[in-house]
Design an enzyme around this catalytic site. Structure first.
Site, mmCIF file in Angstrom:
data_model
loop_
_atom_site.group_PDB
_atom_site.id
_atom_site.type_symbol
_atom_site.label_atom_id
_atom_site.label_comp_id
_atom_site.label_asym_id
_atom_site.label_seq_id
_atom_site.Cartn_x
_atom_site.Cartn_y
_atom_site.Cartn_z
ATOM 1 N N ARG A 146 -10.814 40.844 -12.151
ATOM 2 C CA ARG A 146 -12.151 40.273 -12.012
ATOM 3 C C ARG A 146 -12.392 39.132 -13.001
ATOM 4 O O ARG A 146 -13.381 38.423 -12.901
ATOM 5 C CB ARG A 146 -13.206 41.367 -12.231
ATOM 6 C CG ARG A 146 -12.935 42.643 -11.464
ATOM 7 C CD ARG A 146 -14.095 43.608 -11.535
ATOM 8 N NE ARG A 146 -14.863 43.517 -10.307
ATOM 9 C CZ ARG A 146 -16.088 44.028 -10.153
ATOM 10 N NH1 ARG A 146 -16.687 44.624 -11.157
ATOM 11 N NH2 ARG A 146 -16.709 43.923 -9.010
ATOM 12 N N GLU B 131 -16.383 42.131 -17.286
ATOM 13 C CA GLU B 131 -15.011 41.780 -17.621
ATOM 14 C C GLU B 131 -14.868 40.302 -17.980
ATOM 15 O O GLU B 131 -14.125 39.949 -18.916
ATOM 16 C CB GLU B 131 -14.080 42.124 -16.450
ATOM 17 C CG GLU B 131 -13.969 43.614 -16.158
ATOM 18 C CD GLU B 131 -15.049 44.129 -15.218
ATOM 19 O OE1 GLU B 131 -15.035 45.332 -14.920
ATOM 20 O OE2 GLU B 131 -15.903 43.326 -14.777
ATOM 21 N N LYS C 176 -27.959 62.102 -13.780
ATOM 22 C CA LYS C 176 -26.569 62.249 -13.365
ATOM 23 C C LYS C 176 -26.136 63.696 -13.599
ATOM 24 O O LYS C 176 -26.358 64.250 -14.673
ATOM 25 C CB LYS C 176 -25.679 61.285 -14.146
ATOM 26 C CG LYS C 176 -24.236 61.253 -13.659
ATOM 27 C CD LYS C 176 -23.435 60.158 -14.340
ATOM 28 C CE LYS C 176 -22.017 60.107 -13.799
ATOM 29 N NZ LYS C 176 -21.207 59.039 -14.401
#
Length: 595
Positions: free
Chosen positions: A364, A336, A248
């Site tokens: 969610r 979640e 990244k």
């Protein structure tokens, strides 16, 4: 840096006219183009830099847009956007009227599926693949690109579980860089690390055991290797899985070395990578830091306090507690639903659990909030960061639905502080012992009290549940606000000379409402105005309308808030202006009222 090859590319058809030997130069130019634009215009940097070679290879090998490419989350799709007819508009990224920072179906035929939340790509691409098969199109390719943080989410595993027993023409590409926004966590990360290091026996391959044709791990920055493997996979039928390893922030040293900071670094020097620091002197604290510092202070004094976040320790500032009391602060990854039910389980054992989730992400886990927490009346403390309008992330990330979807739930207390002191005090009050779950919603960004850390931090007062407050008296019209949007009302009234006609009431408790005060207000005023940074449909204003109808009042009620639309990306101020809840719009409204 002036582009050469990149400047000749309008769409992937142009890219496919180049030789394979030219593609590394395209990668170099594309990476620099992203750096140059994001350094000035801001946005998500590190994720897109990490997939430059993969993006080029995918559009080179596959016949996009006929072949369907699905990006998970969307943070990494900048290179994709630049190569798919949006290079000239890329400087408008995340700005009002400009292109979205995420894939968006209405924006481009190359954006096959919209994505701002994680872990949807495998299910979406599988759905496309099954549909293609049913339509008799057996040659169309379907590719899902998902990160190692996102694949740990339950929904991604649900998609893998189904895909493995289908014969759908699906390729899942795992972009493994060991980080999402914060470092990836959990047993799956340890498994992937072992695979990358060659320490996991091939017979233990969990992806193969799910009936995928597994290949990798390969270097995701090695274009020839990527091209060779993608060409092979293109000819392979059924569910396939390619494991690539990337860095990244690849190509910008600081972004590689500090991947958390350079996920979305703001403005920076394109040549050196140095972030242009904004002076924080005399600025109010961020609401997330008020939460993070307060919960750490409370946890030091109360050993029953636990903090939970699904993959956002830095963004929520739970990291303060994770650093000092790691045994009682948990990052559970992008999960979640698990976070909410984990909190519920802890609450059954007498723990005081602060479950910190961005408002948009709590959507969610709605069933878990109802079924596992509220139905059992467990006193979980939901701390909903990024409530209200959030700015440049746009429609996928606004926390504008929480008031409407939470106040419908029995047993749920819903609270929105007007400032840092109110947030600190409700966090304190919640751990003294509540008989119900509570949701505390607060916005992205800074508060309104520059001296909070010096004058107020640690000085707690117990809040009376269900109590509202009169901030300003008036004799004609009552303005009822909830949460930090009330500061816009305060500012508008100040700039209007504090007209005698207008009273202002702060209703931090959306549920339960202060019925006694409401009866007084409806008895004294003929016109009521409500204002919130949530949806007009089903929100705080709706609650006031319901009260009025139930008590047979016939007063004029005007509701201000977010209209029945998905609000596009832009600054928070621009979004408030669109909704007519900014200071200037309120000044105009108040001036008309006086006349």
């Amino acid at each position: 840096m002036k582009s050469n090859l990149l400047s000749t590319l309008y769409n992937p058809a142009d890219l496919r006219l180049l030789s394979e030997e030219q593609l590394p130069e395209v990668a170099k130019e594309l990476r620099q183009f992203i750096i140059d634009v994001v350094s000035v215009k801001e946005g998500h940097l590190g994720a897109s830099l990490g997939v430059v070679e993969l993006t080029i290879a995918l559009h080179y090998v596959y016949n996009t847009p006929e072949d369907l490419l699905v990006w998970d989350v969307g943070h990494q799709a900048y290179g994709h956007k630049i190569l798919t007819e949006r290079k000239e508009n890329f400087h408008t990224n995340r700005q009002i009227g400009g292109i979205s920072g995420f894939p968006k179906r209405s924006e481009s035929i190359y954006d096959t599926f919209g994505a701002g939340h994680s872990s949807t790509s495998i299910s979406a691409a599988l759905g496309m693949a099954i549909a293609s098969k049913l339509k008799g199109d057996f040659d169309k390719q379907h590719i899902a690109v998902i990160g190692d943080a996102s694949i740990a989410s339950g929904m991604a595993f649900e998609g893998l579980n189904h895909a493995g027993v289908s014969d759908a023409n699906l390729l899942v590409i795992l972009n493994d860089n060991a980080i999402g926004i914060d470092p990836s966590v959990g047993a799956l990360k340890k498994y992937l690390t072992a695979v990358k290091e060659g320490k996991n026996p091939k017979q233990n391959n969990m992806i193969k055991s799910l009936n995928f044709d597994y290949s990798g791990p390969i270097n995701g920055h090695d274009l020839p290797a990527l091209l060779k493997e993608l060409k092979r996979l293109k000819k392979t039928k059924g569910p396939k899985f390619l494991h690539i390893v990337t860095i990244k922030g690849k190509g910008l040293q600081q972004a590689e070395e500090n991947q958390v900071k350079y996920h979305a670094p703001g403005k920076f020097d394109a040549s050196t990578g140095e972030i242009h620091l904004k002076s924080e002197e005399n600025l109010p604290p961020k609401y997330q830091d008020v939460f993070g510092l307060t919960i750490l202070d409370l946890a030091k004094k109360n050993e029953k306090i636990i903090g939970i976040t699904p993959a956002m320790p830095s963004g929520s500032s739970l990291k303060f507690m994770m650093d000092e009391i790691p045994e009682r602060a948990f990052d559970v990854g992008i999960a979640e639903q698990h976070a909410v039910t984990l909190a519920a389980g802890m609450a059954t054992q007498g723990m005081i659990v602060y479950c910190n989730i961005y408002s948009t992400f709590l959507q969610r886990a709605y069933d878990q909030v109802i079924h596992d927490v509220a139905l059992q009346n467990l006193p979980v403390i939901f701390c909903l960061d990024r409530a209200g309008l959030v700015g440049e992330d746009g429609a996928t990330h606004h926390g504008v639905f929480d008031i409407a979807y939470l106040r419908a739930i029995p047993n749920m207390i819903v609270y929105a502080p007007i400032n840092e002191i109110a947030l600190q005090n409700i966090l304190y009050t919640s751990q003294l012992g509540l008989n119900h779950p509570i949701a505390i919603r607060y916005p992205r960004g800074r508060g309104v009290l520059p001296n909070w850390g010096v004058e107020n931090f640690g000085h707690y007062e117990k809040i009376k549940i269900g109590k509202a407050n009169c901030l300003k008296n008036g004799n004609k019209i009552a303005v009822l606000s909830t949460g930090t949007i009330g500061n816009n009302v305060v500012a508008a009234l100040n700039e209007s000379g504090n007209p005698e006609a207008i009273a202002h009431y702060d209703f931090p408790f959306i549920k339960p409402l202060d019925i006694k005060l409401l009866i007084s207000i409806f008895s004294d005023f003929n016109t009521i105005i409500t204002i919130e940074d949530g949806t007009i449909n089903g929100g705080f204003g709706s609650a006031i309308l319901e009260f009025s109808a139930a008590n047979n009042f016939t007063k004029e009620i005007k509701i201000l808030g977010v209209p029945d639309l998905f609000i596009e990306h832009g600054t928070v101020i621009e979004q408030q202006q669109f909704c007519k809840i900014d200071v200037k719009s309120l000044i105009n409204l108040f001036s008309k009222i006086e006349k």
